[in-house]
Design a protein around this motif. Structure first.
Motif, PDB file in Angstrom:
ATOM      1  N   GLU A 122       0.698  -1.085   0.015  1.00 55.39           N
ATOM      2  CA  GLU A 122       0.016  -0.154   0.067  1.00 55.39           C
ATOM      3  C   GLU A 122       0.789   1.143   0.114  1.00 55.39           C
ATOM      4  O   GLU A 122       0.441   2.434  -0.343  1.00 55.39           O
ATOM      5  CB  GLU A 122      -0.973  -0.048   1.227  1.00 55.39           C
ATOM      6  CG  GLU A 122      -2.000  -1.204   1.311  1.00 55.39           C
ATOM      7  CD  GLU A 122      -1.437  -2.414   1.898  1.00 55.39           C
ATOM      8  OE1 GLU A 122      -2.316  -3.377   2.198  1.00 55.39           O
ATOM      9  OE2 GLU A 122      -0.172  -2.336   2.143  1.00 55.39           O
ATOM     10  N   ASP A 123       2.125   1.021   0.452  1.00 51.27           N
ATOM     11  CA  ASP A 123       2.891   2.371   0.143  1.00 51.27           C
ATOM     12  C   ASP A 123       3.449   2.566  -1.027  1.00 51.27           C
ATOM     13  O   ASP A 123       3.973   3.884  -1.274  1.00 51.27           O
ATOM     14  CB  ASP A 123       4.210   2.088   1.276  1.00 51.27           C
ATOM     15  CG  ASP A 123       3.828   2.211   2.619  1.00 51.27           C
ATOM     16  OD1 ASP A 123       2.979   2.659   3.050  1.00 51.27           O
ATOM     17  OD2 ASP A 123       4.626   1.310   3.495  1.00 51.27           O
ATOM     18  N   ALA A 220      -7.267  -5.107  -1.804  1.00 52.01           N
ATOM     19  CA  ALA A 220      -8.285  -6.250  -1.860  1.00 52.01           C
ATOM     20  C   ALA A 220      -7.636  -7.595  -2.468  1.00 52.01           C
ATOM     21  O   ALA A 220      -7.704  -7.848  -3.545  1.00 52.01           O
ATOM     22  CB  ALA A 220      -9.622  -6.076  -2.635  1.00 52.01           C
ATOM     23  N   VAL A 221      -6.805  -7.935  -1.341  1.00 47.17           N
ATOM     24  CA  VAL A 221      -6.108  -9.315  -1.652  1.00 47.17           C
ATOM     25  C   VAL A 221      -6.149 -10.249  -0.424  1.00 47.17           C
ATOM     26  O   VAL A 221      -5.913  -9.861   0.563  1.00 47.17           O
ATOM     27  CB  VAL A 221      -4.551  -8.923  -1.826  1.00 47.17           C
ATOM     28  CG1 VAL A 221      -3.550 -10.033  -1.953  1.00 47.17           C
ATOM     29  CG2 VAL A 221      -4.330  -7.835  -3.305  1.00 47.17           C
ATOM     30  N   ALA A 222      -6.654 -11.266  -0.889  1.00 45.48           N
ATOM     31  CA  ALA A 222      -6.345 -12.441   0.111  1.00 45.48           C
ATOM     32  C   ALA A 222      -5.347 -13.266   0.207  1.00 45.48           C
ATOM     33  O   ALA A 222      -4.696 -13.654   0.885  1.00 45.48           O
ATOM     34  CB  ALA A 222      -7.744 -13.230   0.165  1.00 45.48           C
ATOM     35  N   ALA A 271      -1.283  -6.441   4.103  1.00 43.12           N
ATOM     36  CA  ALA A 271      -1.277  -6.543   5.828  1.00 43.12           C
ATOM     37  C   ALA A 271      -1.773  -4.971   5.952  1.00 43.12           C
ATOM     38  O   ALA A 271      -2.272  -4.822   6.970  1.00 43.12           O
ATOM     39  CB  ALA A 271       0.236  -6.539   6.073  1.00 43.12           C
ATOM     40  N   ARG A 272      -1.313  -4.024   5.410  1.00 39.10           N
ATOM     41  CA  ARG A 272      -1.840  -2.426   5.841  1.00 39.10           C
ATOM     42  C   ARG A 272      -3.054  -2.354   5.824  1.00 39.10           C
ATOM     43  O   ARG A 272      -3.747  -1.871   6.931  1.00 39.10           O
ATOM     44  CB  ARG A 272      -0.878  -1.407   5.081  1.00 39.10           C
ATOM     45  CG  ARG A 272      -1.236  -0.033   5.526  1.00 39.10           C
ATOM     46  CD  ARG A 272      -0.552   0.151   6.781  1.00 39.10           C
ATOM     47  NE  ARG A 272       0.890   0.112   6.447  1.00 39.10           N
ATOM     48  CZ  ARG A 272       1.867   1.250   6.011  1.00 39.10           C
ATOM     49  NH1 ARG A 272       1.282   2.206   5.662  1.00 39.10           N
ATOM     50  NH2 ARG A 272       3.040   0.717   6.056  1.00 39.10           N
ATOM     51  N   LEU A 277      -8.259  -1.295   8.477  1.00 37.93           N
ATOM     52  CA  LEU A 277      -9.839  -1.464   8.371  1.00 37.93           C
ATOM     53  C   LEU A 277     -10.219  -2.627   9.335  1.00 37.93           C
ATOM     54  O   LEU A 277     -11.517  -2.847   9.237  1.00 37.93           O
ATOM     55  CB  LEU A 277     -10.242  -1.902   6.959  1.00 37.93           C
ATOM     56  CG  LEU A 277      -9.682  -0.821   6.114  1.00 37.93           C
ATOM     57  CD1 LEU A 277     -10.412  -1.279   4.613  1.00 37.93           C
ATOM     58  CD2 LEU A 277     -10.397   0.514   6.192  1.00 37.93           C
ATOM     59  N   ASP A 278      -9.535  -3.392  10.018  1.00 39.61           N
ATOM     60  CA  ASP A 278      -9.833  -4.436  10.704  1.00 39.61           C
ATOM     61  C   ASP A 278     -10.587  -5.348   9.847  1.00 39.61           C
ATOM     62  O   ASP A 278     -11.437  -5.926  10.220  1.00 39.61           O
ATOM     63  CB  ASP A 278     -10.454  -4.083  12.135  1.00 39.61           C
ATOM     64  CG  ASP A 278     -10.709  -5.234  13.052  1.00 39.61           C
ATOM     65  OD1 ASP A 278      -9.851  -6.314  13.059  1.00 39.61           O
ATOM     66  OD2 ASP A 278     -11.628  -5.222  13.574  1.00 39.61           O
TER      67      ASP A 278
END
Length: 299
Positions: A122-123, A220-222, A271-272, A277-278
């Motif tokens: 996300e960075d 949006a990655v699992a 991870a971020r 967002l929990d």
């Protein structure tokens, strides 16, 4: 919250609409046809008539909403430059409408980025700027409005957002495998794709609407990265077909235009996003969906 959703009847948009309504939000979906309007109304959503090219309609929808989720996109592969310019104009008009309101604007984006030789985080900023760049530079355009009284967030979707009745990339690969009599991968099959179940993606969007800070990039990655040879093997096992390697120079002839994407390494971590967002993905994996018949083809 009254939420204006473009692409509300699409694959991801339908799941988002259902999730928002289930959590007490009022959805107003952009509808370009009577059929789309009927689908929305049957779900309990309202229909707002217009198209992505109808900037006045987009502005009116955004102005009357407490937040906007922009999931629609033009994918005219015969004239991508025009599609990207149209996307830029649509995003610009809605952002200008929301300026100074502190309302959320969530925009669909992707994980394609500069060649960084590692999973995207996300960075990592998008390298695409301006109307003539991929997706019209919409992600960076939207995030720039964090300093102009909007709460923008980029929704970066894995290349395969899977689930029952998915008609995206994995469905295309399954169809090609059946036509070719073998499930193919490119080269040694070491390139990887991230994945997420559509229900998990929709729940992440709900959380982003409610609490993502301005300027957020959300993944949006699992599953961070599934090797393409394993994706092909799962498709082959479901169809009862062998798995074969396709030489890189033959990829387009074998797969068509999707070969360009299947040969790319598109991996990312979330991870971020999970911490911010929990959010914890709980849906089936891609391989579980394939084995369960999510990509069953008509005889």
């Amino acid at each position: 919250m009254r939420v204006f959703v473009t692409g509300a009847t699409g694959w991801i948009g339908s799941a988002v609409t259902d999730t928002l309504i289930a959590h007490g939000h009022k959805v107003v979906g952009l509808a370009r046809s009577d059929e789309a309007a009927a689908v929305l109304e049957a779900k309990g959503a309202a229909a707002h008539r217009g198209t992505i090219d109808d900037l006045g309609s987009l502005a009116a929808g955004a102005a009357a909403a407490d937040g906007v989720i922009h999931l629609a996109a033009k994918h005219d592969f015969t004239d991508l430059a025009a599609s990207w310019r149209g996307e830029n104009a649509a995003v610009q008009r809605m952002l200008d409408t929301l300026e100074g309101s502190d309302r959320p604007f969530l925009i669909a984006s992707g994980l394609a980025s500069a060649d960084i030789q590692r999973p995207l985080t996300e960075d990592d900023a998008s390298p695409f700027h301006g109307a003539d760049s991929m997706r019209g530079g919409g992600e960076n355009l939207a995030l720039s409005y964090a300093a102009r009284g909007v709460r923008p967030a980029a929704l970066r979707f894995a290349p395969t957002v899977h689930g029952m009745r998915d008609h995206g990339f994995t469905a295309m690969l399954t169809k090609i495998a059946k036509e070719r009599g073998a499930a193919g991968y490119i080269g040694d099959g070491s390139t990887r794709w991230a994945a997420v179940h559509v229900a998990d993606a929709a729940r992440m969007i709900l959380l982003a609407l409610e609490k993502a800070p301005a300027g957020s990039r959300l993944h949006a990655v699992a599953e961070d990265g599934l090797p393409s040879r394993d994706i092909a093997a799962a498709i082959g096992a479901y169809l009862g077909l062998p798995t074969v390697s396709v030489a890189p120079q033959d990829a387009e002839a074998h797969f068509g235009w999707i070969g360009r994407f299947f040969g790319m390494d598109i991996t990312a971590t979330s991870a971020r996003t999970r911490q911010l967002l929990d959010w914890t993905p709980t849906g089936p994996t891609l391989f579980e969906d394939i084995a369960a018949g999510a990509y069953a083809l008509p005889e």
